[in-house]
Design a protein around this motif. Structure first.
Motif, PDB file in Angstrom:
ATOM      1  N   LYS A  42      34.303 -27.066  10.903  1.00 34.22           N
ATOM      2  CA  LYS A  42      33.990 -26.753  12.301  1.00 34.22           C
ATOM      3  C   LYS A  42      33.743 -25.266  12.534  1.00 34.22           C
ATOM      4  CE  LYS A  42      37.117 -30.501  13.674  1.00 34.22           C
ATOM      5  NZ  LYS A  42      38.418 -30.827  14.318  1.00 34.22           N
ATOM      6  N   SER A  43      33.964 -24.471  11.519  1.00 35.27           N
ATOM      7  CA  SER A  43      33.861 -23.018  11.689  1.00 35.27           C
ATOM      8  C   SER A  43      32.416 -22.558  11.667  1.00 35.27           C
ATOM      9  CB  SER A  43      34.635 -22.307  10.568  1.00 35.27           C
ATOM     10  OG  SER A  43      34.488 -20.911  10.660  1.00 35.27           O
ATOM     11  N   ASP A  44      32.100 -21.547  12.499  1.00 33.82           N
ATOM     12  CA  ASP A  44      30.760 -20.958  12.486  1.00 33.82           C
ATOM     13  C   ASP A  44      30.724 -19.641  11.736  1.00 33.82           C
ATOM     14  OD1 ASP A  44      32.183 -19.404  14.232  1.00 33.82           O
ATOM     15  OD2 ASP A  44      30.841 -19.648  15.936  1.00 33.82           O
ATOM     16  N   TRP A  45      31.850 -19.273  11.063  1.00 33.46           N
ATOM     17  CA  TRP A  45      31.876 -17.988  10.369  1.00 33.46           C
ATOM     18  C   TRP A  45      32.459 -18.032   8.959  1.00 33.46           C
ATOM     19  CZ3 TRP A  45      36.424 -15.651   8.733  1.00 33.46           C
ATOM     20  CH2 TRP A  45      37.621 -16.149   9.279  1.00 33.46           C
ATOM     21  N   ALA A  46      33.160 -19.107   8.613  1.00 32.46           N
ATOM     22  CA  ALA A  46      33.836 -19.170   7.316  1.00 32.46           C
ATOM     23  C   ALA A  46      33.379 -20.392   6.531  1.00 32.46           C
ATOM     24  CB  ALA A  46      35.351 -19.219   7.500  1.00 32.46           C
ATOM     25  N   ASP A  47      33.349 -20.237   5.212  1.00 34.02           N
ATOM     26  CA  ASP A  47      33.037 -21.349   4.318  1.00 34.02           C
ATOM     27  C   ASP A  47      33.829 -21.159   3.028  1.00 34.02           C
ATOM     28  OD1 ASP A  47      31.946 -23.640   3.309  1.00 34.02           O
ATOM     29  OD2 ASP A  47      29.886 -22.894   3.176  1.00 34.02           O
ATOM     30  N   PHE A  48      33.926 -22.211   2.238  1.00 32.07           N
ATOM     31  CA  PHE A  48      34.580 -22.112   0.942  1.00 32.07           C
ATOM     32  C   PHE A  48      33.718 -21.298  -0.017  1.00 32.07           C
ATOM     33  CE2 PHE A  48      36.630 -26.015   2.517  1.00 32.07           C
ATOM     34  CZ  PHE A  48      37.954 -25.747   2.206  1.00 32.07           C
ATOM     35  N   LEU A  49      34.377 -20.526  -0.859  1.00 39.17           N
ATOM     36  CA  LEU A  49      33.655 -19.856  -1.932  1.00 39.17           C
ATOM     37  C   LEU A  49      33.197 -20.882  -2.966  1.00 39.17           C
ATOM     38  CD1 LEU A  49      32.700 -17.182  -3.164  1.00 39.17           C
ATOM     39  CD2 LEU A  49      34.967 -16.920  -4.191  1.00 39.17           C
ATOM     40  N   ALA A  50      33.990 -21.910  -3.210  1.00 35.35           N
ATOM     41  CA  ALA A  50      33.621 -22.989  -4.134  1.00 35.35           C
ATOM     42  C   ALA A  50      32.455 -23.780  -3.561  1.00 35.35           C
ATOM     43  CB  ALA A  50      34.814 -23.905  -4.380  1.00 35.35           C
ATOM     44  N   VAL A  51      31.386 -23.890  -4.324  1.00 29.91           N
ATOM     45  CA  VAL A  51      30.169 -24.557  -3.848  1.00 29.91           C
ATOM     46  C   VAL A  51      30.349 -26.072  -3.785  1.00 29.91           C
ATOM     47  CG1 VAL A  51      27.733 -24.971  -4.366  1.00 29.91           C
ATOM     48  CG2 VAL A  51      28.711 -22.691  -4.727  1.00 29.91           C
ATOM     49  N   ASP A  52      30.943 -26.653  -4.808  1.00 29.53           N
ATOM     50  CA  ASP A  52      31.090 -28.100  -4.925  1.00 29.53           C
ATOM     51  C   ASP A  52      32.459 -28.515  -4.394  1.00 29.53           C
ATOM     52  OD1 ASP A  52      31.308 -30.750  -5.661  1.00 29.53           O
ATOM     53  OD2 ASP A  52      30.830 -30.429  -7.781  1.00 29.53           O
ATOM     54  N   PRO A  53      32.509 -29.421  -3.396  1.00 29.06           N
ATOM     55  CA  PRO A  53      33.816 -29.857  -2.872  1.00 29.06           C
ATOM     56  C   PRO A  53      34.738 -30.406  -3.952  1.00 29.06           C
ATOM     57  CG  PRO A  53      32.048 -30.592  -1.418  1.00 29.06           C
ATOM     58  CD  PRO A  53      31.388 -30.008  -2.627  1.00 29.06           C
ATOM     59  N   ALA A  54      34.186 -30.987  -5.011  1.00 31.40           N
ATOM     60  CA  ALA A  54      35.016 -31.573  -6.069  1.00 31.40           C
ATOM     61  C   ALA A  54      35.747 -30.507  -6.875  1.00 31.40           C
ATOM     62  CB  ALA A  54      34.159 -32.421  -7.001  1.00 31.40           C
ATOM     63  N   THR A  55      35.306 -29.266  -6.771  1.00 29.36           N
ATOM     64  CA  THR A  55      35.939 -28.191  -7.552  1.00 29.36           C
ATOM     65  C   THR A  55      36.771 -27.249  -6.687  1.00 29.36           C
ATOM     66  OG1 THR A  55      34.109 -26.597  -7.374  1.00 29.36           O
ATOM     67  CG2 THR A  55      33.960 -28.274  -9.123  1.00 29.36           C
ATOM     68  N   ARG A  56      36.953 -27.541  -5.427  1.00 31.70           N
ATOM     69  CA  ARG A  56      37.722 -26.655  -4.556  1.00 31.70           C
ATOM     70  C   ARG A  56      39.205 -26.697  -4.900  1.00 31.70           C
ATOM     71  NH1 ARG A  56      34.768 -28.633   1.003  1.00 31.70           N
ATOM     72  NH2 ARG A  56      32.801 -27.494   0.671  1.00 31.70           N
ATOM     73  N   SER A  57      39.761 -25.535  -5.077  1.00 30.81           N
ATOM     74  CA  SER A  57      41.174 -25.428  -5.406  1.00 30.81           C
ATOM     75  C   SER A  57      42.041 -25.781  -4.204  1.00 30.81           C
ATOM     76  CB  SER A  57      41.489 -23.998  -5.853  1.00 30.81           C
ATOM     77  OG  SER A  57      42.884 -23.819  -5.985  1.00 30.81           O
ATOM     78  N   SER A  58      43.141 -26.466  -4.477  1.00 31.50           N
ATOM     79  CA  SER A  58      44.115 -26.758  -3.413  1.00 31.50           C
ATOM     80  C   SER A  58      45.216 -25.705  -3.360  1.00 31.50           C
ATOM     81  CB  SER A  58      44.736 -28.144  -3.643  1.00 31.50           C
ATOM     82  OG  SER A  58      45.455 -28.161  -4.873  1.00 31.50           O
ATOM     83  N   THR A  59      45.214 -24.788  -4.324  1.00 32.44           N
ATOM     84  CA  THR A  59      46.238 -23.739  -4.338  1.00 32.44           C
ATOM     85  C   THR A  59      45.643 -22.413  -3.881  1.00 32.44           C
ATOM     86  OG1 THR A  59      45.868 -23.416  -6.719  1.00 32.44           O
ATOM     87  CG2 THR A  59      47.687 -24.841  -6.070  1.00 32.44           C
ATOM     88  N   SER A  60      44.766 -21.831  -4.678  1.00 28.43           N
ATOM     89  CA  SER A  60      44.139 -20.554  -4.297  1.00 28.43           C
ATOM     90  C   SER A  60      42.864 -20.856  -3.510  1.00 28.43           C
ATOM     91  CB  SER A  60      43.828 -19.730  -5.547  1.00 28.43           C
ATOM     92  OG  SER A  60      43.080 -20.493  -6.480  1.00 28.43           O
ATOM     93  N   ILE A  61      43.026 -21.027  -2.211  1.00 29.97           N
ATOM     94  CA  ILE A  61      41.919 -21.434  -1.343  1.00 29.97           C
ATOM     95  C   ILE A  61      41.131 -20.188  -0.945  1.00 29.97           C
ATOM     96  CG2 ILE A  61      41.306 -22.598   0.808  1.00 29.97           C
ATOM     97  CD1 ILE A  61      44.004 -24.093   0.606  1.00 29.97           C
ATOM     98  N   CYS A  62      39.943 -20.048  -1.513  1.00 26.04           N
ATOM     99  CA  CYS A  62      39.129 -18.844  -1.320  1.00 26.04           C
ATOM    100  C   CYS A  62      38.019 -19.105  -0.315  1.00 26.04           C
ATOM    101  CB  CYS A  62      38.534 -18.385  -2.647  1.00 26.04           C
ATOM    102  SG  CYS A  62      39.777 -17.833  -3.829  1.00 26.04           S
TER     103      CYS A  62
END
Length: 393
Positions: A292-312
């Motif tokens: 829902k954010s208009d300013w932030a996104d995950f650094l990880a491109v693929d949702p399957a590779t997004r870390s659940s610990t170090s959330i960048c």
């Protein structure tokens, strides 16, 4: 979600510790957890060795480490454990090195520039992505991080590792152990530290060795000097004491007691499955907010590779992206400084080697309710920084 006029939230996280290392202590932790520490005694005394062995036994049980794997406590945190493995076991065959963040790059530097091995292939990807895992040859040795602590990108699974491989897999799992499901039969050397997912104190590492890794140690004599703290062999035989609590150097018994506190808490929560569930719940909370954010996104491109610990997270707002490199780097630092001044979040600026952004620890000791309370503050801090940028323009 427009953050242009984001109001200052009224509620705050109960615990503002979102650092990616050392990480938040487990819920309910107090200094009383250290009251039974064995102090002023030799770490080789019977009660001290029993405590060290208890850390090994409880760690094995919670993580589900196979009975035929050796597990020991080693010096110098996860870094020491990785270095010990690389210097002691690499060189028998070619090695594939994987890097998609700063620690993987550090291990490449070790192997190429310090060990100076001849047969080395490197597979690299930029921050936010993974290299082509299908191109890796597990009949060679392979060195990789399971979870890229400074990029927020994790290995989705171990399917790319052959069951009948000829090489050894060396897995730096420091920000994955206790929060992610590690496929032990695919992994030969696994390292982590106490200061990550269980929120323990630093300076101590853990190393798990498969029978194949032990065979390598016993049958391979590297043509290089090995410092004492790297030696897992003694007088031509495996130093079995390391895997029973007889550490190579002197450990902090305060840190040992703290590690036991974290392990007992993990057991009380329901073990590994519950710990993974806590961390994954934290990732879902942030993912819903990012969507829902208009300013932030995950650094990880693929949702399957997004870390659940170090959330960048990276800033994707056009106003910030229009700034020069210095301005883009300054924006997340100002956001983090605002939140620290409000005692809302500590130490959430992205790693110095990573692209400018924020890094929020979502490991198992972080309460989901605290992350929920933090997210409106991120919007407020971003809006505040943008307003300042507009005034300065």
């Amino acid at each position: 979600m427009s953050t242009l006029n984001a109001p200052k939230p009224s509620g705050r996280p109960r615990r503002p510790e979102f650092s990616s290392g050392p990480c938040a202590k487990h819920p309910g932790w107090t200094l009383d957890a250290l009251s039974d520490a064995i102090l002023g005694r030799s770490h080789r005394s019977k009660p001290a060795k029993a405590r060290l062995a208890e850390v090994i036994d409880r760690s094995r049980a919670i993580l589900g480490i196979p009975a035929d794997y050796r597990l020991g406590i080693v010096p110098a945190s996860d870094t020491g454990a990785v270095e010990m493995a690389l210097w002691s076991m690499l060189g028998q065959r070619g090695v594939d090195m994987l890097a998609w963040e700063s620690f993987g790059e550090a291990w490449i530097t070790d192997v190429v520039k310090q060990l100076k091995l001849d047969d080395v292939r490197t597979f690299k990807a930029g921050y936010g992505e993974l290299p082509d895992l299908a191109a890796v040859d597990t009949d060679r040795d392979v060195v990789f991080t399971w979870n890229g602590t400074t990029s927020g990108v994790r290995t989705p699974n171990g399917d790319w590792i052959k069951d009948d491989r000829q090489g050894l897999t060396f897995c730096d799992a420091t920000s994955a152990a206790y929060a992610m499901d590690l496929p032990w039969p695919k992994l030969d050397v696994v390292t982590w530290s106490w200061q990550k997912v269980l929120g323990g104190e630093g300076a101590h590492g853990m190393i798990a060795l498969s029978p194949r890794a032990v065979e390598r140690l016993q049958g391979f004599d590297p043509d290089r000097p090995l410092p004492k703290i790297f030696r897992l062999m003694s007088k031509g035989a495996l130093a079995e004491g390391v895997f029973k609590g007889e550490t190579i150097n002197t450990p902090s018994m305060l840190a040992v007691e703290d590690a036991l506190s974290g392990l007992r808490w993990a057991e009380s929560e329901g073990g590994l499955k519950a710990l993974i569930g806590r961390s994954e719940a934290n990732l879902r909370i942030v993912a819903d907010w990012v969507a829902k954010s208009d300013w932030a996104d995950f650094l990880a491109v693929d949702p399957a590779t997004r870390s659940s610990t170090s959330i960048c997270l990276k800033i994707v707002d056009p106003q910030v992206l229009a700034l020069d490199a210095k301005g883009q780097a300054e924006a997340p630092k100002r956001i983090a400084a605002l939140l620290e001044a409000e005692n809302v979040a500590y130490d959430i600026t992205g790693h110095r080697d990573a692209p400018p952004g924020l890094r929020i620890w979502g490991g198992s000791t972080v309460e989901t309710s605290d992350l929920q309370a933090l997210l409106p503050w991120l919007d407020w801090a971003f809006a505040t920084v943008c307003a300042d940028l507009a005034k300065a323009a």
